[in-house]
Design a protein around this motif. Structure first.
Motif, PDB file in Angstrom:
ATOM      1  N   UNK A  98       0.813  -1.181  -0.010  1.00 39.63           N
ATOM      2  CA  UNK A  98       0.093  -0.018   0.129  1.00 39.63           C
ATOM      3  C   UNK A  98       0.910   1.301   0.015  1.00 39.63           C
ATOM      4  N   UNK A  99       1.958   1.171   0.618  1.00 33.35           N
ATOM      5  CA  UNK A  99       2.787   2.137   0.675  1.00 33.35           C
ATOM      6  C   UNK A  99       3.695   2.850  -0.571  1.00 33.35           C
ATOM      7  N   UNK A 100       3.867   1.792  -1.280  1.00 33.36           N
ATOM      8  CA  UNK A 100       4.468   2.078  -2.733  1.00 33.36           C
ATOM      9  C   UNK A 100       3.410   2.495  -3.758  1.00 33.36           C
ATOM     10  N   UNK A 101       3.566   3.700  -4.170  1.00 32.38           N
ATOM     11  CA  UNK A 101       3.026   4.253  -5.264  1.00 32.38           C
ATOM     12  C   UNK A 101       3.069   3.793  -6.598  1.00 32.38           C
ATOM     13  N   UNK A 102       2.108   3.743  -7.567  1.00 31.15           N
ATOM     14  CA  UNK A 102       2.537   3.430  -8.830  1.00 31.15           C
ATOM     15  C   UNK A 102       2.552   4.640  -9.749  1.00 31.15           C
ATOM     16  N   UNK A 103       3.421   4.676 -10.811  1.00 33.41           N
ATOM     17  CA  UNK A 103       3.432   5.795 -11.529  1.00 33.41           C
ATOM     18  C   UNK A 103       2.630   5.516 -13.090  1.00 33.41           C
ATOM     19  N   UNK A 104       1.701   4.461 -13.029  1.00 38.32           N
ATOM     20  CA  UNK A 104       0.964   4.094 -14.323  1.00 38.32           C
ATOM     21  C   UNK A 104      -0.055   5.313 -14.577  1.00 38.32           C
ATOM     22  N   UNK A 105      -0.819   5.593 -13.467  1.00 44.47           N
ATOM     23  CA  UNK A 105      -1.844   6.661 -13.789  1.00 44.47           C
ATOM     24  C   UNK A 105      -1.116   7.920 -14.085  1.00 44.47           C
ATOM     25  N   UNK A 106      -0.044   8.498 -13.216  1.00 43.97           N
ATOM     26  CA  UNK A 106       0.804   9.667 -13.570  1.00 43.97           C
ATOM     27  C   UNK A 106       0.946   9.596 -15.042  1.00 43.97           C
ATOM     28  N   UNK A 107       1.675   8.628 -15.366  1.00 41.32           N
ATOM     29  CA  UNK A 107       2.151   8.698 -17.087  1.00 41.32           C
ATOM     30  C   UNK A 107       0.845   8.545 -18.031  1.00 41.32           C
ATOM     31  N   UNK A 108      -0.319   8.186 -17.791  1.00 38.35           N
ATOM     32  CA  UNK A 108      -1.434   8.184 -18.654  1.00 38.35           C
ATOM     33  C   UNK A 108      -1.886   9.642 -18.746  1.00 38.35           C
ATOM     34  N   UNK A 109      -2.082  10.393 -17.693  1.00 40.44           N
ATOM     35  CA  UNK A 109      -2.649  11.363 -17.513  1.00 40.44           C
ATOM     36  C   UNK A 109      -1.911  12.612 -17.939  1.00 40.44           C
ATOM     37  N   UNK A 110      -0.543  12.128 -17.846  1.00 46.80           N
ATOM     38  CA  UNK A 110       0.648  13.212 -18.465  1.00 46.80           C
ATOM     39  C   UNK A 110       0.547  13.161 -19.876  1.00 46.80           C
ATOM     40  N   UNK A 111       0.003  12.086 -20.559  1.00 49.42           N
ATOM     41  CA  UNK A 111      -0.146  12.014 -22.022  1.00 49.42           C
ATOM     42  C   UNK A 111      -1.232  12.842 -22.506  1.00 49.42           C
ATOM     43  N   UNK A 112      -2.228  12.567 -21.701  1.00 51.94           N
ATOM     44  CA  UNK A 112      -3.520  13.434 -21.792  1.00 51.94           C
ATOM     45  C   UNK A 112      -3.295  15.048 -21.975  1.00 51.94           C
ATOM     46  N   UNK A 113      -2.456  15.259 -20.843  1.00 52.55           N
ATOM     47  CA  UNK A 113      -2.124  16.717 -20.778  1.00 52.55           C
ATOM     48  C   UNK A 113      -1.276  17.173 -21.939  1.00 52.55           C
ATOM     49  N   UNK A 114      -0.430  16.598 -22.460  1.00 50.00           N
ATOM     50  CA  UNK A 114       0.129  16.845 -23.887  1.00 50.00           C
ATOM     51  C   UNK A 114      -0.766  17.129 -24.951  1.00 50.00           C
ATOM     52  N   UNK A 265      13.827  15.832  -6.267  1.00 52.94           N
ATOM     53  CA  UNK A 265      12.319  15.513  -6.468  1.00 52.94           C
ATOM     54  C   UNK A 265      12.464  13.869  -7.043  1.00 52.94           C
ATOM     55  N   UNK A 266      13.344  13.761  -7.870  1.00 53.72           N
ATOM     56  CA  UNK A 266      13.663  12.451  -8.598  1.00 53.72           C
ATOM     57  C   UNK A 266      14.066  11.430  -7.375  1.00 53.72           C
ATOM     58  N   UNK A 267      14.866  11.895  -6.688  1.00 54.15           N
ATOM     59  CA  UNK A 267      15.343  10.996  -5.419  1.00 54.15           C
ATOM     60  C   UNK A 267      14.198  10.772  -4.347  1.00 54.15           C
ATOM     61  N   UNK A 268      13.408  12.035  -3.894  1.00 47.83           N
ATOM     62  CA  UNK A 268      12.518  11.679  -2.919  1.00 47.83           C
ATOM     63  C   UNK A 268      11.297  10.782  -3.536  1.00 47.83           C
ATOM     64  N   UNK A 269      11.141  10.932  -4.779  1.00 44.86           N
ATOM     65  CA  UNK A 269      10.259   9.984  -5.359  1.00 44.86           C
ATOM     66  C   UNK A 269      10.511   8.521  -5.333  1.00 44.86           C
ATOM     67  N   UNK A 270      11.659   8.383  -5.839  1.00 41.34           N
ATOM     68  CA  UNK A 270      12.218   6.673  -5.783  1.00 41.34           C
ATOM     69  C   UNK A 270      12.229   6.349  -4.157  1.00 41.34           C
ATOM     70  N   UNK A 271      12.763   7.015  -3.349  1.00 40.32           N
ATOM     71  CA  UNK A 271      13.021   6.712  -2.011  1.00 40.32           C
ATOM     72  C   UNK A 271      11.567   6.535  -1.077  1.00 40.32           C
ATOM     73  N   UNK A 272      11.037   7.518  -1.314  1.00 39.10           N
ATOM     74  CA  UNK A 272       9.775   7.502  -0.547  1.00 39.10           C
ATOM     75  C   UNK A 272       8.412   7.276  -1.008  1.00 39.10           C
ATOM     76  N   UNK A 273       8.245   7.201  -2.422  1.00 42.17           N
ATOM     77  CA  UNK A 273       7.102   6.804  -2.827  1.00 42.17           C
ATOM     78  C   UNK A 273       7.376   5.302  -3.836  1.00 42.17           C
ATOM     79  N   UNK A 274       8.319   5.039  -4.048  1.00 35.88           N
ATOM     80  CA  UNK A 274       8.731   3.759  -4.566  1.00 35.88           C
ATOM     81  C   UNK A 274       8.696   3.598  -6.302  1.00 35.88           C
ATOM     82  N   UNK A 275       8.774   4.896  -6.995  1.00 39.47           N
ATOM     83  CA  UNK A 275       8.560   4.769  -8.578  1.00 39.47           C
ATOM     84  C   UNK A 275       9.706   5.855  -9.027  1.00 39.47           C
TER      85      UNK A 275
END
Length: 345
Positions: A98-114, A265-275
């Protein structure tokens, strides 16, 4: 003084937070005055040691020179993202999932934002209950003769549920000399008919202030929105905006390095969110999501509620009174020297 009484005296002068030992009580009191130990500090779930940042706690648990007993227990029961200690290995595995986040949704919405402009900026003058929190991120192109001057060319704002509120390309006020395509993905044609910087600035400022004059904005109970980001001073400078109500993951003490420098931010995301983020062409939506998730994780920490959490209790007491207190009593009156985000809840 015999060896036994000396040991008792040293124990009496041991900091109840970081466990440093002092020869004299007055030295412990001076330490407590400047250390600002409090229940808002990251704390080892095994030995209860207070650490100045999560990086310090990480070093205490799994660093090159960890406390061995804590390291052994953490390797079995500890979450490598939030550094919590669980009851048993099964609980740890379930928690980490539960603690590890996924980047899947972020990547999808990012492409929509484009795909183009998203504009849902609105003013409700504080009618929504509770603090309204949004995250902002910009992508910069280069200006000036050598292309080193940062110019905002793309901006994204999301709400705390990671929905895109605002996305647009931005037309800089001076010519672009380096589009930095390898990381921004921005081409000259994207900016030809883009929204001018002054218009972007006005829209965002009105949205953040939310019907409240800038001079009336205050830290608590304001109608204005809380702005989350990483390196917000730089982003706001490039947007030519001045805004006081910010939560910056680059300058938040629990998320900084042991040396008190900022983590990326790259390090914080990898270390504390897991992606991983910021690989290849970078999207501001991904940065918004990462900073919002970090903010929500920090805000949701269950800290002990204190009366007047930002008041320095040492200033109002005499030295002789402080020296009569036990280490635990000194810790009980000690307060943090930064605003903990749990106070936003």
């Amino acid at each position: 003084m015999d060896h036994r009484s000396e040991s008792t005296e040293t124990l009496r002068n041991k900091c109840a937070a970081c466990f440093r030992q002092f020869n004299r009580k007055e030295h412990l009191v001076e330490h407590m005055k400047v250390s600002h130990h409090s229940g808002h500090e990251p704390m080892c779930g095994i030995c209860n040691k207070h650490c100045r940042s999560f990086e310090s706690l990480r070093e205490h648990l799994i660093g090159p020179l960890p406390k061995q007993e804590c390291k052994n227990i953490f390797s079995i029961l500890g979450c490598r993202f939030c550094l919590t200690i669980l009851d048993n290995p099964n609980s740890r595995r379930a928690h980490e999932g539960r603690c590890q986040f996924s980047s899947v949704n972020a990547g999808l919405l990012a492409r929509l934002a484009n795909l183009g402009i998203h504009d849902k900026l609105s003013i409700d003058s504080g009618r929504t209950r509770g603090p309204q929190v949004v995250a902002l991120a910009c992508k910069m192109v280069g200006g000036g003769s050598d292309g080193s001057l940062d110019l905002c060319a793309r901006i994204c704002i999301i709400d705390e549920y990671e929905n895109i509120i605002f996305h647009t390309y931005v037309k800089p006020p001076i010519p672009v000399t380096n589009y930095r395509y390898e990381t921004t993905g921005i081409r000259p044609e994207y900016l030809k008919e883009a929204m001018p910087l002054k218009q972007v600035q006005k829209r965002i400022q009105e949205f953040l202030c939310n019907g409240e004059p800038m001079w009336k904005i205050r830290p608590k109970g304001s109608k204005a929105r809380i702005l989350v980001g990483h390196g917000l001073d730089h982003d706001l400078k490039c947007l030519q905006l001045d805004y006081p109500l910010i939560r910056d993951t680059a300058d938040y003490p629990p998320l900084m390095k042991t040396s008190k420098l900022s983590n990326s931010l790259k390090y914080l995301t990898q270390a504390y969110l897991g992606y991983d983020i910021q690989i290849g062409i970078q999207d501001p939506y991904d940065d918004c999501v990462a900073t919002m998730r970090l903010y929500m994780r920090m805000r949701s920490q269950a800290h002990i509620k204190e009366d007047y959490p930002l008041v320095n209790n040492f200033e109002s007491r005499r030295q002789s009174e402080l020296e009569r207190m036990s280490p635990e009593e000194l810790l009980d009156i000690s307060r943090s020297d930064y605003y903990c985000w749990c106070l936003d809840s």
